[in-house]
Design an enzyme around this catalytic site. Structure first.
Site, short mmCIF file in Angstrom:
data_model
loop_
_atom_site.label_atom_id
_atom_site.label_comp_id
_atom_site.label_asym_id
_atom_site.label_seq_id
_atom_site.Cartn_x
_atom_site.Cartn_y
_atom_site.Cartn_z
CG LEU A 91 -9.64 56.44 -43.02
CD1 LEU A 91 -9.79 57.08 -41.86
CD2 LEU A 91 -9.38 54.49 -42.90
CG LEU A 127 -15.95 53.71 -51.31
CD1 LEU A 127 -15.60 52.41 -50.80
CD2 LEU A 127 -17.81 54.12 -51.24
CB ILE A 128 -11.71 54.21 -54.39
CG1 ILE A 128 -10.59 54.28 -53.58
CG2 ILE A 128 -11.15 54.75 -55.98
CD1 ILE A 128 -9.68 55.71 -53.80
CG HIS A 158 -7.77 45.30 -44.41
ND1 HIS A 158 -8.97 46.99 -44.03
CD2 HIS A 158 -8.12 44.29 -42.89
CE1 HIS A 158 -10.36 46.45 -43.20
NE2 HIS A 158 -9.14 45.18 -42.88
N GLY A 169 0.86 58.45 -41.64
CA GLY A 169 1.70 58.61 -43.36
C GLY A 169 2.40 57.19 -42.56
CB SER A 170 4.03 54.62 -40.39
OG SER A 170 2.71 53.79 -40.70
CG ASN A 171 2.32 51.19 -44.37
OD1 ASN A 171 2.74 50.38 -44.95
ND2 ASN A 171 1.44 51.32 -43.21
CD GLU A 185 -0.86 47.53 -42.17
OE1 GLU A 185 0.05 49.33 -42.70
OE2 GLU A 185 -1.48 47.23 -41.72
C1 GRF Z 1 -2.61 50.70 -41.83
O1 GRF Z 1 -2.70 50.05 -40.28
C2 GRF Z 1 -3.60 50.39 -42.69
O2 GRF Z 1 -3.18 48.87 -43.26
C3 GRF Z 1 -4.56 50.96 -42.92
O3 GRF Z 1 -3.82 52.48 -42.23
C4 GRF Z 1 -3.25 52.07 -41.51
C5 GRF Z 1 -2.14 53.39 -42.15
O4 GRF Z 1 -1.24 53.61 -41.30
N1 GRF Z 1 -5.48 51.17 -44.09
P1 GRF Z 1 0.25 54.42 -41.53
O5 GRF Z 1 -0.59 55.81 -41.37
O6 GRF Z 1 0.59 53.92 -42.70
O7 GRF Z 1 0.97 54.87 -40.51
#
Ligand code: GRF
Length: 192
Positions: free
Chosen positions: A89, A91-92, A108, A16-18, A178
């Site tokens: 991960l 599918l929606i 992605h 969940g870093s994003n 990202e």
């Molecule tokens: C990211 O690289 C994103 O592109 C992919 O999964 C990863 C998630 O990383 N869909 P995080 O959990 O946000 O650190």
């Protein structure tokens, strides 16, 4: 004029870093807030982060997500305006895509349409990029449809690769992109 009180729901399976970046970005935002963080893993670190930030959480399992449409009621309660997939991960399902047309975005870790599709996630992507000897990689933010990584591209950012970069170094370069771009692009999508 900016729109009033828009709500995000973030779907994340892992670190969940994003999601963390997105929460930080919108913390003081005048009209956009993260209302809900959803995960298919009860132990996902992203849920602990959400709790600490005072954000509602929801853990889903396959029957709830694929065999009922009850998540629509949960989302409608806020109501949620945009679904954000950040390392989610699964599918929606079609009913969700249809309920949120052009209102589901995914990030992605490659320059789609290259290195996308089923099985192309996480380090699988970066190892494939390394194996192909690519001179660049990057990230793609796209709308989500019923197929993995096939919805319309909203935004891409690129990074140069050195032949010395290993898959981990490629991953770090892409993740930095990202973190930098995802939240502002979400803000732009909501402004439309
Ligand atoms: C990211 O690289 C994103 O592109 C992919 O999964 C990863 C998630 O990383 N869909 P995080 O959990 O946000 O650190």
């Amino acid at each position: 004029m900016s729109k009033q009180n828009q709500h995000l729901a973030i779907f994340a399976s892992g670190t969940g870093s994003n999601a963390r970046q997105i929460v930080k970005y919108f913390e003081q935002h005048p009209s956009i807030s993260v209302a809900l963080i959803i995960s298919n893993k009860a132990s996902a670190p992203v849920l602990e982060m959400a709790r600490q930030a005072g954000i509602d959480t929801l853990v889903i399992d396959r029957p709830f997500f694929y065999e009922s449409e009850d998540i629509l009621k949960k989302l409608a309660a806020y109501p949620v305006d945009l679904l954000v997939l950040a390392g989610f991960l699964w599918l929606i399902p079609g009913y969700l895509v249809q309920a949120y047309p052009n209102r589901i975005v995914n990030v992605h870790p490659a320059l789609l349409p290259k290195y996308g599709g089923k099985g192309m996630y996480g380090m699988h992507v970066h190892r494939a990029v390394k194996a192909a000897g690519e001179a660049e990689s990057g990230m793609t933010i796209h709308f989500v449809n019923e197929h993995y990584d096939e919805g319309a591209v909203i935004f891409q950012a690129r990074c140069a690769l050195s032949p010395k970069d290993d898959a981990e170094q490629i991953a770090a370069k892409v993740l930095a992109l990202e973190h930098h771009h995802f939240a502002p692009v979400i803000e732009q999508v909501l402004a439309k």
